[in-house]
Design a protein around this motif. Structure first.
Motif, PDB file in Angstrom:
ATOM      1  N   LEU A 128       0.839  -1.195   0.000  1.00  0.00           N
ATOM      2  CA  LEU A 128       0.000   0.000   0.000  1.00  0.00           C
ATOM      3  C   LEU A 128       0.875   1.246   0.000  1.00  0.00           C
ATOM      4  O   LEU A 128       1.915   1.290   0.663  1.00  0.00           O
ATOM      5  CB  LEU A 128      -0.908   0.002   1.232  1.00  0.00           C
ATOM      6  CG  LEU A 128      -1.761  -1.259   1.460  1.00  0.00           C
ATOM      7  CD1 LEU A 128      -2.688  -1.060   2.653  1.00  0.00           C
ATOM      8  CD2 LEU A 128      -2.552  -1.606   0.203  1.00  0.00           C
ATOM      9  N   ASP A 129       0.455   2.264  -0.732  1.00  0.00           N
ATOM     10  CA  ASP A 129       1.147   3.559  -0.754  1.00  0.00           C
ATOM     11  C   ASP A 129       0.272   4.547   0.007  1.00  0.00           C
ATOM     12  O   ASP A 129      -0.721   5.055  -0.526  1.00  0.00           O
ATOM     13  CB  ASP A 129       1.356   4.014  -2.197  1.00  0.00           C
ATOM     14  CG  ASP A 129       2.092   5.350  -2.285  1.00  0.00           C
ATOM     15  OD1 ASP A 129       2.376   5.945  -1.211  1.00  0.00           O
ATOM     16  OD2 ASP A 129       2.359   5.803  -3.408  1.00  0.00           O
ATOM     17  N   LEU A 130       0.651   4.823   1.236  1.00  0.00           N
ATOM     18  CA  LEU A 130      -0.167   5.661   2.109  1.00  0.00           C
ATOM     19  C   LEU A 130       0.496   7.001   2.395  1.00  0.00           C
ATOM     20  O   LEU A 130       0.177   7.662   3.375  1.00  0.00           O
ATOM     21  CB  LEU A 130      -0.431   4.917   3.430  1.00  0.00           C
ATOM     22  CG  LEU A 130      -1.016   3.496   3.278  1.00  0.00           C
ATOM     23  CD1 LEU A 130      -1.175   2.844   4.634  1.00  0.00           C
ATOM     24  CD2 LEU A 130      -2.330   3.531   2.521  1.00  0.00           C
ATOM     25  N   SER A 131       1.384   7.424   1.519  1.00  0.00           N
ATOM     26  CA  SER A 131       2.173   8.628   1.774  1.00  0.00           C
ATOM     27  C   SER A 131       1.442   9.911   1.406  1.00  0.00           C
ATOM     28  O   SER A 131       1.679  10.961   2.011  1.00  0.00           O
ATOM     29  CB  SER A 131       3.493   8.556   1.007  1.00  0.00           C
ATOM     30  OG  SER A 131       3.249   8.421  -0.395  1.00  0.00           O
ATOM     31  N   ALA A 132       0.582   9.872   0.405  1.00  0.00           N
ATOM     32  CA  ALA A 132      -0.109  11.078  -0.065  1.00  0.00           C
ATOM     33  C   ALA A 132      -1.387  10.689  -0.785  1.00  0.00           C
ATOM     34  O   ALA A 132      -1.548   9.543  -1.225  1.00  0.00           O
ATOM     35  CB  ALA A 132       0.795  11.883  -0.996  1.00  0.00           C
ATOM     36  N   CYS A 133      -2.289  11.653  -0.913  1.00  0.00           N
ATOM     37  CA  CYS A 133      -3.570  11.402  -1.572  1.00  0.00           C
ATOM     38  C   CYS A 133      -3.359  11.102  -3.056  1.00  0.00           C
ATOM     39  O   CYS A 133      -2.681  11.855  -3.769  1.00  0.00           O
ATOM     40  CB  CYS A 133      -4.504  12.597  -1.395  1.00  0.00           C
ATOM     41  SG  CYS A 133      -6.081  12.435  -2.257  1.00  0.00           S
ATOM     42  N   ALA A 134      -3.974  10.036  -3.526  1.00  0.00           N
ATOM     43  CA  ALA A 134      -3.851   9.658  -4.931  1.00  0.00           C
ATOM     44  C   ALA A 134      -4.534  10.654  -5.855  1.00  0.00           C
ATOM     45  O   ALA A 134      -4.195  10.746  -7.044  1.00  0.00           O
ATOM     46  CB  ALA A 134      -4.445   8.269  -5.141  1.00  0.00           C
ATOM     47  N   VAL A 135      -5.490  11.425  -5.322  1.00  0.00           N
ATOM     48  CA  VAL A 135      -6.268  12.349  -6.150  1.00  0.00           C
ATOM     49  C   VAL A 135      -5.669  13.753  -6.146  1.00  0.00           C
ATOM     50  O   VAL A 135      -5.460  14.361  -7.201  1.00  0.00           O
ATOM     51  CB  VAL A 135      -7.736  12.401  -5.670  1.00  0.00           C
ATOM     52  CG1 VAL A 135      -8.548  13.384  -6.527  1.00  0.00           C
ATOM     53  CG2 VAL A 135      -8.361  11.017  -5.698  1.00  0.00           C
ATOM     54  N   THR A 136      -5.376  14.272  -4.948  1.00  0.00           N
ATOM     55  CA  THR A 136      -4.951  15.670  -4.816  1.00  0.00           C
ATOM     56  C   THR A 136      -3.461  15.837  -4.532  1.00  0.00           C
ATOM     57  O   THR A 136      -2.921  16.930  -4.661  1.00  0.00           O
ATOM     58  CB  THR A 136      -5.733  16.356  -3.690  1.00  0.00           C
ATOM     59  OG1 THR A 136      -5.352  15.761  -2.425  1.00  0.00           O
ATOM     60  CG2 THR A 136      -7.239  16.192  -3.891  1.00  0.00           C
ATOM     61  N   GLY A 137      -2.806  14.756  -4.102  1.00  0.00           N
ATOM     62  CA  GLY A 137      -1.404  14.848  -3.724  1.00  0.00           C
ATOM     63  C   GLY A 137      -1.186  15.361  -2.313  1.00  0.00           C
ATOM     64  O   GLY A 137      -0.041  15.445  -1.847  1.00  0.00           O
ATOM     65  N   ALA A 138      -2.272  15.709  -1.622  1.00  0.00           N
ATOM     66  CA  ALA A 138      -2.164  16.231  -0.257  1.00  0.00           C
ATOM     67  C   ALA A 138      -1.664  15.147   0.693  1.00  0.00           C
ATOM     68  O   ALA A 138      -1.908  13.951   0.486  1.00  0.00           O
ATOM     69  CB  ALA A 138      -3.520  16.743   0.223  1.00  0.00           C
ATOM     70  N   ARG A 144      -3.744   3.109  -2.799  1.00  0.00           N
ATOM     71  CA  ARG A 144      -3.144   4.373  -2.394  1.00  0.00           C
ATOM     72  C   ARG A 144      -4.064   5.124  -1.445  1.00  0.00           C
ATOM     73  O   ARG A 144      -5.285   4.933  -1.446  1.00  0.00           O
ATOM     74  CB  ARG A 144      -2.848   5.231  -3.623  1.00  0.00           C
ATOM     75  CG  ARG A 144      -1.799   4.630  -4.553  1.00  0.00           C
ATOM     76  CD  ARG A 144      -1.483   5.579  -5.696  1.00  0.00           C
ATOM     77  NE  ARG A 144      -0.905   6.830  -5.203  1.00  0.00           N
ATOM     78  CZ  ARG A 144      -0.694   7.902  -5.968  1.00  0.00           C
ATOM     79  NH1 ARG A 144      -1.020   7.868  -7.255  1.00  0.00           N
ATOM     80  NH2 ARG A 144      -0.169   8.992  -5.456  1.00  0.00           N
ATOM     81  N   ALA A 145      -3.471   5.992  -0.637  1.00  0.00           N
ATOM     82  CA  ALA A 145      -4.247   6.795   0.294  1.00  0.00           C
ATOM     83  C   ALA A 145      -5.093   7.811  -0.466  1.00  0.00           C
ATOM     84  O   ALA A 145      -4.739   8.246  -1.573  1.00  0.00           O
ATOM     85  CB  ALA A 145      -3.314   7.517   1.259  1.00  0.00           C
ATOM     86  N   VAL A 146      -6.222   8.185   0.159  1.00  0.00           N
ATOM     87  CA  VAL A 146      -7.108   9.199  -0.405  1.00  0.00           C
ATOM     88  C   VAL A 146      -7.546  10.111   0.731  1.00  0.00           C
ATOM     89  O   VAL A 146      -7.948   9.631   1.803  1.00  0.00           O
ATOM     90  CB  VAL A 146      -8.343   8.576  -1.093  1.00  0.00           C
ATOM     91  CG1 VAL A 146      -9.256   9.673  -1.651  1.00  0.00           C
ATOM     92  CG2 VAL A 146      -7.919   7.626  -2.207  1.00  0.00           C
ATOM     93  N   SER A 147      -7.495  11.403   0.514  1.00  0.00           N
ATOM     94  CA  SER A 147      -7.915  12.351   1.541  1.00  0.00           C
ATOM     95  C   SER A 147      -9.437  12.461   1.565  1.00  0.00           C
ATOM     96  O   SER A 147     -10.137  12.039   0.625  1.00  0.00           O
ATOM     97  CB  SER A 147      -7.299  13.725   1.274  1.00  0.00           C
ATOM     98  OG  SER A 147      -7.847  14.278   0.083  1.00  0.00           O
TER      99      SER A 147
END
Length: 251
Positions: free
Chosen positions: A147-157, A170-173
């Motif tokens: 899993l890539d939980l470093s930043a939002c996959a949509v916004t990059g936040a 991937r993480a999502v905000s």
């Protein structure tokens, strides 16, 4: 063909009248099976319990033969495993998932070392579930589904990450999820190694790792169902958490 290594016993089954076939997870030779002569005897059978740490010498005439093991016990984890239902269910889950997920005779040294450390914590129920969660994350990483939980996959936040995309891992905000929030998986802080990791959060996180084990990894392994031992451990842990919460309410 021969080698010597140390490893963790995953499973054993009787072979003929006196022998046993064991499967082990070793540091340098991965998941490996072999015959133990006399493995069903009263002397050796008690040593061959799941989770046992063994010194192993393997020998075969040809490399692709199943071969034979000579085993020497290094330490038993039977007492820790029998200390409670959660410990036994956890041990069974780890052994079953290693046997299910990893290819035969392929070294996974980093995962092996993490598995050994995890099993050495058996019986310490206050810390074991979180250690197990981190082990499942390592297992997904090792098998190509990390899993890539470093930043939002949509916004990059990098803030307010509360979901995991079931499609990409991937993480999502909260803002990035928008109308798709109901379809997302939970991302509790403990999944990113943050916060105090209360047990209720760990249960949530196991729902997320379980999705990727069942829906991503298992289909790549011939669409076999994930071992039931994993579900039994999660159910046992969830009952423990629910029981503790009910006790707090009653007080």
């Amino acid at each position: 063909m021969e080698w010597r290594d140390h490893g963790i016993l995953l499973s054993t089954r009787r072979h003929g009248e006196t022998a046993a076939i064991i499967e082990v997870f070793t540091e340098d030779h991965g998941r490996h099976a072999g015959v133990v002569r006399g493995g069903a005897s009263r002397k050796i059978a008690p040593v061959l319990q799941p989770g046992a740490q063994l010194d192993l010498a393997w020998r075969a005439r040809l490399e692709d033969h199943i071969g034979t093991f000579h085993v020497e016990p290094l330490r038993s984890r039977a007492a820790a495993a029998m200390s409670g239902r959660l410990a036994l269910a956890g041990l069974n889950a780890v052994c079953a998932l290693v046997g299910f997920c990893l290819p035969e005779r392929e070294a996974h040294g980093r995962l092996y070392r993490q598995t050994e450390r995890l099993l050495d914590l058996l019986g310490q129920d206050e810390i074991w579930p979180l250690a197990y969660l981190r082990w499942e994350l390592a297992l997904l990483e090792e098998t190509g589904f990390g899993l890539d939980l470093s930043a939002c996959a949509v916004t990059g936040a990098q803030d307010d990450l509360v979901y995991v995309s079931p499609k990409s891992g991937r993480a999502v905000s909260r803002a990035g999820a928008g109308d798709w929030a109901a379809r997302m998986l939970p991302l509790p802080p403990c999944l990113r190694g943050e916060g105090t990791a209360p047990d209720a959060e760990v249960v949530q996180a196991l729902r997320t790792t379980g999705y990727f084990l069942e829906q991503k990894l298992a289909p790549e392994l011939g669409h076999r169902p994930l071992p039931e031992a994993r579900a039994r451990f999660v159910a046992a842990f969830s009952r423990t958490v629910q029981g503790a919460a009910k006790g707090d309410e009653d007080e």
